[in-house]
Design a protein around this motif. Structure first.
Motif: not given
Length: 906
Positions: A513, A549, A551, A558
C-alpha cells in the motif's frame, strides 16, 4: 550386419554373434552395431515400436561393450556410441532398471575415455560436436526421468569443451561446419554450460556462417543464444546476423515456407530469452504473421503452446492503453486464431501437461479468455493427471486469471497437485504454493461449485505455506493474505497457527500500500476525482469528502476513490483500465479477470454490495466534457446506491434514504433542466410564425391555440393521452399530518384542475418569465438537492408543492400553452424523508425512476460493471520449454528441447 534393413533384423544378428564378439573383444563390431541402432527404424508402425526396438538392442550391447571401453583408440568409436545411447533416450527405461544402469555406466566410461589426451587429440570437429550433442540429450532425458546420470557432474565435460574452444581459436581455421557449430551451441544451452570463452568463439563463428545455415540451424542457434541469455554486447554481432538472416528469408515468400512450425516456435522462444526490445520487433512480427498465414496448419501441440508462450512473454498483443491501435488489434487476433487451431479435431490429441500449461499460461498473460470447449474433447484432464507440480500450479493460476471453469480439468489439477504435495512437498515451489492458493480463492467465488479435491488442496497448501513461510516473497505473502480472507474456514485456522506468518503478511500488505502512494495513478483516475470534487462543491452529492488511493480494511490494494457519505457510509469508486478486462471481450463490463473479480468481492464484503461503483474506461472516454462526466457519475451513483434504500419490504434508516433520494433528485433536476432548455428553444423558434399566422385570436377563456403549436416533451418519457383536449394536471395537496411529527410519512390528495390558454398580453409576460427561469434551471436543480438533504421538519415543510413547482418552471409552463391534456403526478417532498417526529410513520417513499439513457452511450446496470486493479498480481511460476533437437550430418532426426525457467514480474 551391413545387410540389416530394420532394427528387428539387427537384433537377430546381435543375438547370434554377440557372444563371439565378447569372447574375441571385437568392440569395433559392437560400435558398428550401435551406429546401425541409431539409424535404423523398426518394422512395426509408429515411433513407439522404433523406440522399443532400440531399447532392446541397447540392453544387449551396453553390458557387453562396457568392459571393452579402455581398449578404444579412436574418438569416433566413443562419439558414435554416445550418440546411439542418446537416440534411445527414455525408451530404455521400459526394460527395467538394469539396462538403464548399464547404459549410464557405459556413457560415463565413454566420456572419460574420450577425454583422454591421446584420444582427444585425434578427434575431428564432427566427433566433438556429436559427443557434446549426445551428452546434452542424455542430460535432458535424465531431467525428464528425474533420476540417472547428469553429464554436468563430470569433470571431463570441461575438458571436452576446452578442446572445442582450442579448435575454434586456431589461426588456420577451426574446421567446424555450419551444422556442427549449431549443434555445439545447442548442446551448451542444454547442458547449461556458460563458459564465456567457448560461447564468444561460437558466436563469432556464427556471424560468418549465418548466411550458410539452413532454417533449422538458424532456429537452433538463436534458441541457444536466448537460452543462455547471451544479451551482452559481445554477442550482439552474432544475434544481429542470425536475426537479420531469418528476417530476410521470412520476408521472401519463396523462402518463408521452408521454415517448419517447430523452427518458427524456436525463433520466438529465442527472442523471448534475448529480450532485445524494439530491435527484435520486426522479426517477432514476421514470425507471428507467418504462423497466422498458414492458419497453424501442421502445427503440433508443442508448436502452438511454445509460440503462444513466447509471444505472450514478449507482450505481443497486450494493450494497456484505453485505445488499441490497429496493429495491437491484429496481434490480439493471433491468439484467437491459435485457440481456434487448438480446437480443431485431433490437433491437441496427445498433448502433454506441459503443453496445456504453457498454452493456458500464455492466454492468461494476454487476458484472452478461451471458451471452455477448448478443454472438453482434447484430453486436457487426462494429461493433467500426469502433470508435474509446476505444470499443475501454472494451470491452476491460469484458470483463476481467466475465470475459466472446467470441472474435469479442475478436478485433475487439484487431485494431482494434492498428490504431489503429499508425496514430495518440496517438488512444489513456494511460489507455486501461493499461486495455487490464490487461484482457488478466485475460482471459489465464481458461483459454480468446485471439485471436492479443491477444499482438501486448499488446506494442504495453507499448511505447506506455514511450513515454508521463510521462503515466501512479498508478492507471495500478499497472495496468501487475499486467499485467507476469501477462503476462510480451515484455511484461516491453518494460516493462523503461525504468528510469524501472520505478521509477515500484514507487513507485506502495508508495504504494498505504501508503494502505491496517495495520489491518483492515472490521468483518467484524476479526471474522475476532479468530477466528484465538482459535484461535492456544487452540493449535488450528499458527501463530505472525496479521497483518492484509500486503504480499506479487507482489501489488498488502495481503492481508487472513496466517497464519505453524509450519513456515515462509504462508497468506493474504481476506475478500471484495459488491463482489468479480457482482451477478446471488449466493452463487456462483466468480462473482468480473476484479480479484478477477487478485488470486487473483497470491496463488497468490506463496504456493502451497493457501495462499489466501477467505471469502465470505454464509458469514461465516451464522455465529451465536464457536464457529461458529472451527469454520468450522478446516474451511476444513483444506480449503485438506490437498491440499498428500497429492498423488497426492508426498512432503511431515514438518513440513508435521504442520501439516496438526494442523488435521484439531483439527477432528475438535471434531466428536467435539459428538457426545459430544449422545449423553450423550440417555443421561441416558432413564436414568430404563430404571430403571423393568427389573423384573429379570441381573448375569451377556452380559446384554442394555433394548429402548429408544438407538443411539449412529456416528463418520464410518457406520451399525453389526448393532444386535442385542454391540459389537465394533477396537483398534490399535502394532507393533514397523521403522525404528529414534522418529518413523518404523509398521504396525498389529488385535485384535478383545467388550465385554459391565457390572453395574448399574459402570454408575452410568461415568455419573459420563461427566459429568466431557464437561466436558473441548473441552480434550481442544486437548490432541489439542498431541500431534500435537509432532513428535518422545517426542511420537509419547505418542500411544499409551491417549492416543487419552482424546481420545474420552464418545462411544465411550456406545456400549458396548448389545449392539450397531460396527466402528471408530482410527489410531495413534505415529510417523506425527514428526520421524523415523535410519531412519524418512518416509511420510505419509493425512489424516482432513473433518467432516460443517452443513446449509444447509455450506461448499463452497475451490478454488471466490474473492474480490477492489479494490486498484487500472482507471479507466474517458471515454465519449462521443450526444444527441437538437431543431429550431426550422419545422425538424422530432431530433438525436443528445453528452455529457461522464468518468473513473471509483478
Amino acid at each position: 550386419m551391413g545387410e540389416c534393413r530394420t532394427l528387428e533384423e539387427l537384433q537377430g544378428v546381435i543375438d547370434r554373434r554377440l557372444t563371439v564378439w565378447s569372447q574375441r573383444k571385437h568392440f569395433i563390431n559392437m560400435s558398428a552395431a550401435f551406429t546401425l541402432c541409431g539409424k535404423l527404424e523398426s518394422a512395426g508402425p509408429g515411433d513407439a515400436a522404433t523406440a522399443a526396438a532400440r531399447a532392446s538392442v541397447i540392453a544387449a550391447l551396453a553390458p557387453a561393450l562396457l568392459p571393452l571401453v579402455p581398449r578404444i583408440r579412436k574418438p569416433t568409436q566413443c562419439s558414435i556410441v554416445l550418440w546411439a545411447l542418446a537416440k534411445v533416450g527414455r525408451a530404455s527405461s521400459g526394460n527395467g532398471d538394469a539396462p538403464v544402469t548399464a547404459a549410464q555406466l557405459l556413457a560415463v566410461s565413454l566420456l572419460q575415455r574420450l577425454a583422454d589426451t591421446v584420444v582427444l587429440a585425434e578427434a575431428k570437429p564432427q566427433e566433438l560436436a556429436n559427443a557434446l550433442w549426445a551428452l546434452a540429450k542424455l542430460r535432458e532425458d535424465q531431467r525428464q526421468r528425474g533420476s540417472g546420470w547428469d553429464p554436468t557432474s563430470s569433470p571431463h565435460l570441461a575438458t571436452l569443451a576446452g578442446a572445442v574452444a582450442s579448435r575454434l581459436s586456431a589461426a588456420a581455421g577451426h574446421g567446424f561446419k555450419v551444422q556442427e557449430l549449431s549443434n555445439i551451441l545447442w548442446a551448451c544451452a542444454k547442458l547449461g554450460y556458460r563458459d564465456s570463452e567457448i560461447l564468444q568463439l561460437l558466436a563469432a563463428a556464427a556471424v560468418d556462417a549465418s548466411c550458410k545455415m539452413n532454417e533449422q540451424h538458424l532456429a537452433n542457434s538463436l534458441w541457444a543464444l536466448g537460452a543462455l541469455s547471451c544479451s551482452e554486447p559481445e554477442y550482439s554481432p552474432a544475434v544481429r546476423a542470425l536475426c537479420g538472416e531469418a528476417l530476410r528469408r521470412l520476408r521472401t515468400e519463396m523462402l518463408a515456407g521452408a521454415f517448419k512450425p517447430q523452427e518458427l516456435s524456436n525463433i520466438l522462444i529465442a527472442l523471448a530469452g534475448l529480450q532485445l526490445g524494439g530491435d527484435q520487433a520486426a522479426l517477432v512480427a514476421a514470425v507471428a504473421v507467418e504462423c497466422a498465414r498458414r492458419d497453424f496448419a501442421g502445427f503440433k501441440p508443442q508448436d502452438i503452446s511454445n509460440s503462444a508462450w513466447a509471444l505472450a512473454k514478449m507482450g505481443y498483443g497486450v494493450c494497456s492503453t484505453p485505445l488499441a491501435t490497429k496493429q495491437q488489434q491484429s496481434q490480439q487476433q493471433w491468439y484467437a486464431a491459435a485457440v481456434a487451431a487448438a480446437q480443431r479435431p485431433g490437433v491437441m490429441a496427445g498433448a502433454i501437461a506441459q503443453e496445456w500449461a504453457n498454452l493456458l499460461y500464455a492466454l492468461a498473460l494476454v487476458r484472452h479468455q478461451p471458451p471452455p470447449s477448448l478443454l472438453d474433447a482434447a484430453g486436457a484432464a487426462s494429461a493433467m493427471h500426469r502433470g508435474k507440480s509446476q505444470e499443475c500450479a501454472n494451470t491452476l493460476w491460469a484458470l483463476g486469471v481467466l475465470q475459466l471453469r472446467h470441472g474435469g480439468v479442475e478436478a485433475a489439477v487439484c487431485g494431482r497437485l494434492g498428490e504431489l504435495l503429499q508425496r514430495k512437498p518440496e517438488s512444489v515451489a513456494a511460489q507455486g504454493v501461493c499461486n495455487s492458493l490464490w487461484a482457488l480463492a478466485v475460482l471459489g467465488g465464481g458461483g459454480a461449485a468446485g471439485p471436492p479435491a479443491a477444499a482438501d488442496l486448499a488446506l494442504a497448501l495453507a499448511c505447506e505455506a506455514v511450513r515454508r513461510h521463510a521462503e515466501l516473497t512479498e508478492d507471495d505473502l500478499c497472495q496468501l493474505w487475499q486467499a485467507q480472507r476469501a477462503l476462510g474456514g480451515e484455511v484461516v485456522e491453518a494460516l493462523a497457527r503461525s504468528p510469524d506468518l501472520q505478521a509477515a503478511m500484514e507487513a507485506a500488505v502495508a508495504a504494498s500500500r505504501r508503494a502505491r502512494g496517495v495520489e491518483p495513478t492515472t490521468s483518467t483516475q484524476q479526471q474522475v476525482v476532479n468530477a466528484l470534487h465538482r459535484l461535492q462543491q456544487q452540493g449535488r452529492l450528499p458527501i463530505v469528502s472525496v479521497r483518492a488511493e484509500v486503504a480499506v480494511a479487507g482489501v489488498l490494494g488502495p481503492v481508487d476513490v472513496v466517497l464519505d457519505w453524509s450519513d456515515g457510509r462509504q462508497v468506493a469508486v474504481e476506475v478500471d483500465g484495459p488491463d482489468h478486462f479480457f482482451s477478446n471481450r471488449q466493452r463487456d463490463p462483466s468480462a473482468v479477470d480473476g484479480s479484478t473479480a477477487l478485488r470486487n468481492r473483497q470491496l463488497r464484503r468490506a463496504l456493502g454490495a451497493g457501495h462499489v461503483l466501477c467505471v469502465p474506461y470505454w464509458e469514461w472516454y465516451g464522455l465529451s466534457g465536464r457536464a457529461e462526466q458529472e451527469a454520468y457519475l450522478l446516474r451511476r451513483l444513483q444506480q449503485a446506491v438506490q437498491p440499498l434504500a428500497v429492498q423488497s419490504g426492508a426498512t432503511v434508516p431515514a438518513a440513508a434514504a435521504a442520501g439516496v433520494d438526494s442523488v435521484a433528485a439531483a439527477t432528475a433536476a438535471a434531466t428536467a433542466a435539459t428538457a426545459a432548455t430544449a422545449s423553450a428553444a423550440t417555443a421561441r423558434a416558432r413564436a414568430g410564425r404563430r404571430q403571423k399566422g393568427r389573423a384573429t385570436q379570441s381573448s375569451a377563456v377556452g380559446g384554442t391555440a394555433a394548429a402548429d403549436t408544438p407538443a411539449a416533451p412529456p416528463r418520464g418519457g410518457q406520451q399525453p393521452d389526448d393532444t386535442h383536449q385542454p391540459q389537465r394536471q394533477l396537483l398534490d395537496k399535502p394532507a393533514t399530518d397523521r403522525g404528529g411529527g414534522g418529518g413523518g410519512g404523509s398521504s396525498q390528495t389529488r385535485i384535478l384542475t383545467t388550465r385554459r390558454k391565457a390572453p395574448p398580453q399574459q402570454q408575452q409576460a410568461q415568455k419573459g418569465q420563461q427566459g429568466q427561469q431557464l437561466e436558473g434551471a441548473t441552480a434550481g436543480a442544486g437548490a432541489g438537492v439542498a431541500v431534500v438533504n435537509g432532513g428535518g421538519a422545517g426542511a420537509a415543510a419547505a418542500a411544499s408543492p409551491a417549492a416543487a413547482s419552482q424546481a420545474r418552471p420552464a418545462g411544465q409552463q411550456a406545456q400549458q400553452r396548448g389545449p392539450r391534456r397531460r396527466m402528471a403526478s408530482v410527489a410531495s417532498s413534505a415529510g417523506g424523508v425527514g428526520g421524523g417526529g415523535a410519531g412519524g410513520a418512518g416509511e420510505t417513499p419509493p425512489p424516482p425512476p432513473p433518467p432516460p439513457q443517452r443513446g449509444s452511450q447509455g450506461v448499463a446496470s452497475a451490478a454488471a460493471r466490474r473492474s480490477r486493479r492489479l494490486a498484487a498480481p500472482p507471479a507466474a511460476a517458471a515454465v519449462e520449454i521443450k526444444q527441437q533437437e538437431q543431429l550431426a550430418a550422419d545422425a538424422p532426426g530432431r530433438v525436443a528441447g528445453g528452455g529457461k525457467r522464468r518468473r513473471l514480474a509483478s
